[in-house]
Design an enzyme around this catalytic site. Sequence first.
Site, PDB file in Angstrom:
ATOM      1  N   TYR A 170      13.144   2.459   8.329  1.00 55.60           N
ATOM      2  CA  TYR A 170      12.305   1.275   8.633  1.00 55.60           C
ATOM      3  C   TYR A 170      12.894   0.788   9.935  1.00 55.60           C
ATOM      4  O   TYR A 170      12.055   0.389  10.663  1.00 55.60           O
ATOM      5  CB  TYR A 170      11.985   0.422   7.601  1.00 55.60           C
ATOM      6  N   HIS A 215       0.169   6.315  -5.141  1.00 54.72           N
ATOM      7  CA  HIS A 215       0.812   6.782  -3.922  1.00 54.72           C
ATOM      8  C   HIS A 215       1.833   7.893  -4.174  1.00 54.72           C
ATOM      9  O   HIS A 215       2.152   8.705  -3.313  1.00 54.72           O
ATOM     10  CB  HIS A 215       2.028   5.613  -3.225  1.00 54.72           C
ATOM     11  N   ASP A 259       5.482  10.578   1.990  1.00 59.50           N
ATOM     12  CA  ASP A 259       5.853   9.424   2.254  1.00 59.50           C
ATOM     13  C   ASP A 259       6.676   9.805   3.703  1.00 59.50           C
ATOM     14  O   ASP A 259       6.166  10.352   4.554  1.00 59.50           O
ATOM     15  CB  ASP A 259       6.616   8.625   1.296  1.00 59.50           C
TER      16      ASP A 259
END
Length: 277
Positions: free
Chosen positions: A200, A255, A98
């Site tokens: 982010y 994921h 990730d």
Amino acid sequence: MERCQNDGLTFDVHDGGPSDGEPVVLLHGFPQDASAFDRMAPLLHAAGLRTLALDQRGYSPGARPPGRSAYRLRAVTGDVLALLDAAGLERAHVVGHDWGGAVAWALGAWHPDRVRTLTSLSTPHPAAVGRAVLTSDQGLRSSYMALFQLPVLPERLLLAGDGRALRGVLENGGLPPDVVERYVSRMREPGALSSALAWYRAVPLAARDTVGEVTVPTLHVWSTGDTFLGRAATERTRDHVTGPYRLEVLEDVPHWIPELAAERTADMVAAHVRGAS
């Protein structure tokens, strides 16, 4: 090692396996921590490898600086270089999942002298992701990232009702209940979720941190059940690696590769490390 320092911050380090084994740095993503590799690490130890799993910036309680600029890719890769220096390691094998995969790609491009091999779990090369956002369904898959860049609102949404929304995302991804509760509990610590989301919020600053071609031996492991990262970016990743490259596809795995495909992934990482020796 239990801790290392960089930029006045203190990071928790989980150091395991034979002290004289080939060193493998393990880098987690959102909203995990180094415990994401709790199933993989013992398997790597059994293969004779030493692992250094880092609770990354924003996740270690002693490394939660304010402001999004502190979470630029240049800053978080610097934390890994500081880990290597503290461990007395000139080079190491780097495995990232990730966001940890993004850090691994950056290290491989910017500091190939410190990276023996690179393994990215789930995450394609950043340039391949950027291209796929414009030409495939990756834009839709990544739409949550725009929400996460907003101030305050993501924290309220994800942590409302004792973290019901965050818990639901992780449960729907197939993570075991004990793992879900561990991650949700960690994100409910004061300031933890805001610090994790700062990764982010630093995305608009990414133009300053372009990740170029990677020359080190690279293994990319992607899973068909990944709802966040699609095939288009995965297939374009090869275009950004000039060194030896191999793609492995895990069928029907969500994921969360380190937790849900630990055995197969550990075998691939160990073989990748041995192949570079």
